[in-house]
Design a protein around this motif. Structure first.
Motif, PDB file in Angstrom:
ATOM      1  N   ALA A  99       0.870  -1.326   0.143  1.00 10.07           N
ATOM      2  CA  ALA A  99      -0.057  -0.047  -0.065  1.00 10.07           C
ATOM      3  C   ALA A  99       0.874   1.318  -0.006  1.00 10.07           C
ATOM      4  N   VAL A 100       1.984   1.221   0.862  1.00 13.23           N
ATOM      5  CA  VAL A 100       2.781   2.360   0.776  1.00 13.23           C
ATOM      6  C   VAL A 100       3.574   2.445  -0.653  1.00 13.23           C
ATOM      7  N   LEU A 101       3.807   1.371  -1.218  1.00 16.67           N
ATOM      8  CA  LEU A 101       4.352   1.233  -2.501  1.00 16.67           C
ATOM      9  C   LEU A 101       3.573   2.042  -3.659  1.00 16.67           C
ATOM     10  N   VAL A 102       2.384   1.629  -3.534  1.00 21.56           N
ATOM     11  CA  VAL A 102       1.165   2.007  -4.598  1.00 21.56           C
ATOM     12  C   VAL A 102       1.137   3.557  -4.468  1.00 21.56           C
ATOM     13  N   SER A 103       1.007   3.764  -3.168  1.00 22.89           N
ATOM     14  CA  SER A 103       0.824   5.326  -2.722  1.00 22.89           C
ATOM     15  C   SER A 103       1.911   6.138  -3.264  1.00 22.89           C
ATOM     16  N   SER A 104       3.188   5.766  -3.227  1.00 20.82           N
ATOM     17  CA  SER A 104       4.253   6.325  -3.681  1.00 20.82           C
ATOM     18  C   SER A 104       4.463   6.465  -5.488  1.00 20.82           C
ATOM     19  N   VAL A 105       3.747   5.280  -6.169  1.00 19.88           N
ATOM     20  CA  VAL A 105       3.818   5.389  -7.359  1.00 19.88           C
ATOM     21  C   VAL A 105       2.743   6.275  -7.888  1.00 19.88           C
ATOM     22  N   THR A 106       1.637   6.315  -7.128  1.00 18.40           N
ATOM     23  CA  THR A 106       0.322   7.160  -7.554  1.00 18.40           C
ATOM     24  C   THR A 106       0.931   8.413  -7.627  1.00 18.40           C
ATOM     25  N   LEU A 107       1.584   9.017  -6.500  1.00 16.53           N
ATOM     26  CA  LEU A 107       2.015  10.404  -6.359  1.00 16.53           C
ATOM     27  C   LEU A 107       3.166  10.705  -7.379  1.00 16.53           C
ATOM     28  N   GLN A 108       4.031   9.809  -7.787  1.00 16.20           N
ATOM     29  CA  GLN A 108       4.892  10.097  -8.907  1.00 16.20           C
ATOM     30  C   GLN A 108       4.250   9.899 -10.203  1.00 16.20           C
ATOM     31  N   ALA A 109       3.124   9.493 -10.320  1.00 16.63           N
ATOM     32  CA  ALA A 109       2.374   9.836 -11.653  1.00 16.63           C
ATOM     33  C   ALA A 109       1.523  10.868 -11.621  1.00 16.63           C
ATOM     34  N   ASP A 110       1.717  11.976 -10.758  1.00 13.43           N
ATOM     35  CA  ASP A 110       0.960  13.153 -10.587  1.00 13.43           C
ATOM     36  C   ASP A 110      -0.282  13.069 -10.069  1.00 13.43           C
ATOM     37  N   GLY A 111      -0.437  12.014  -9.204  1.00 13.98           N
ATOM     38  CA  GLY A 111      -1.820  11.684  -8.616  1.00 13.98           C
ATOM     39  C   GLY A 111      -2.147  12.664  -7.634  1.00 13.98           C
TER      40      GLY A 111
END
Length: 208
Positions: A99-111
């Motif tokens: 969940a921490v990882l998917v949150s990080s990737v989402t933010l990196q994708a301009d989420g």
């Protein structure tokens, strides 16, 4: 792995002994001079995890066998016990890390913040669905296909209901799809190659 198989076979008097590893299949040929030759084939069914705790215990068992400190019956009991061992980290701890990882990737994708929350919710649903399908004996390829369909379907549903903006939908969906890629297999492939486990490295990209 190859050396371990040969060492254990020699320790228990299996000679002449030959084996071949093809992907996840092991073919063993035992042809003594005074008895009928025997051929055995086994397929390693695995989720391609990196359970180093159990791997260390297996290698310690191999060392004990080679040093003639363990009888065959005792080795079989020990191996069954190792196979029944639970992962060191419970499922919810591993899910929290993802969940921490998917949150990080989402933010990196301009989420967006709501996109992060949606990505975490989708991750939980997809993870538990994959667990249920795997317990039913469905091959890993089809499990991943269903999980990807869930990611896309939940995202489209949220977008149609106007729960998410296009920006949040795109980043959350992309992040969950990235986590479905065989990242662990690629990392494990490099580790096995560096530590000279060539056969394991060769089969890492193959589906379980």
């Amino acid at each position: 792995m190859e050396v371990s198989v040969v060492a254990v076979a020699a320790s228990f008097g299996l000679s002449p002994f030959e084996f071949t590893i093809v992907g996840r299949t092991i073919i063993v040929q035992y042809a003594p001079q005074d008895r009928e030759p025997q051929v055995m084939m086994r397929v390693a069914r695995t989720v391609d995890s990196r359970d180093l705790h159990r791997a260390v215990k297996i290698y310690r068992l191999v060392e004990d066998i080679v040093q003639h400190d363990v009888e065959l019956s005792s080795a079989e009991r020990t191996l069954r016990g190792i196979k029944r061992l639970q992962p060191r980290w419970p499922w919810w701890a591993r899910l929290a890390g993802r969940a921490v990882l998917v949150s990080s990737v989402t933010l990196q994708a301009d989420g967006t913040p709501e996109g992060v929350l949606f990505a975490m919710g989708v991750l939980i649903v997809v993870d538990r669905a994959g667990w249920a399908l795997a317990r039913g004996g469905i091959p890993g390829y089809y499990v991943t296909f269903v999980q990807a369909a869930l990611v896309a379907g939940l995202g489209i549903l949220a977008l149609n209901l106007e729960v998410l903006s296009v920006r949040a939908y795109a980043s959350a969906t992309a992040a969950n799809l990235v986590l479905l890629l065989p990242v662990r297999s690629v990392v494990s492939l490099a580790q096995d190659a560096i530590t000279q486990f060539g056969t394991l490295a060769a089969v890492r990209p193959s589906p379980p």
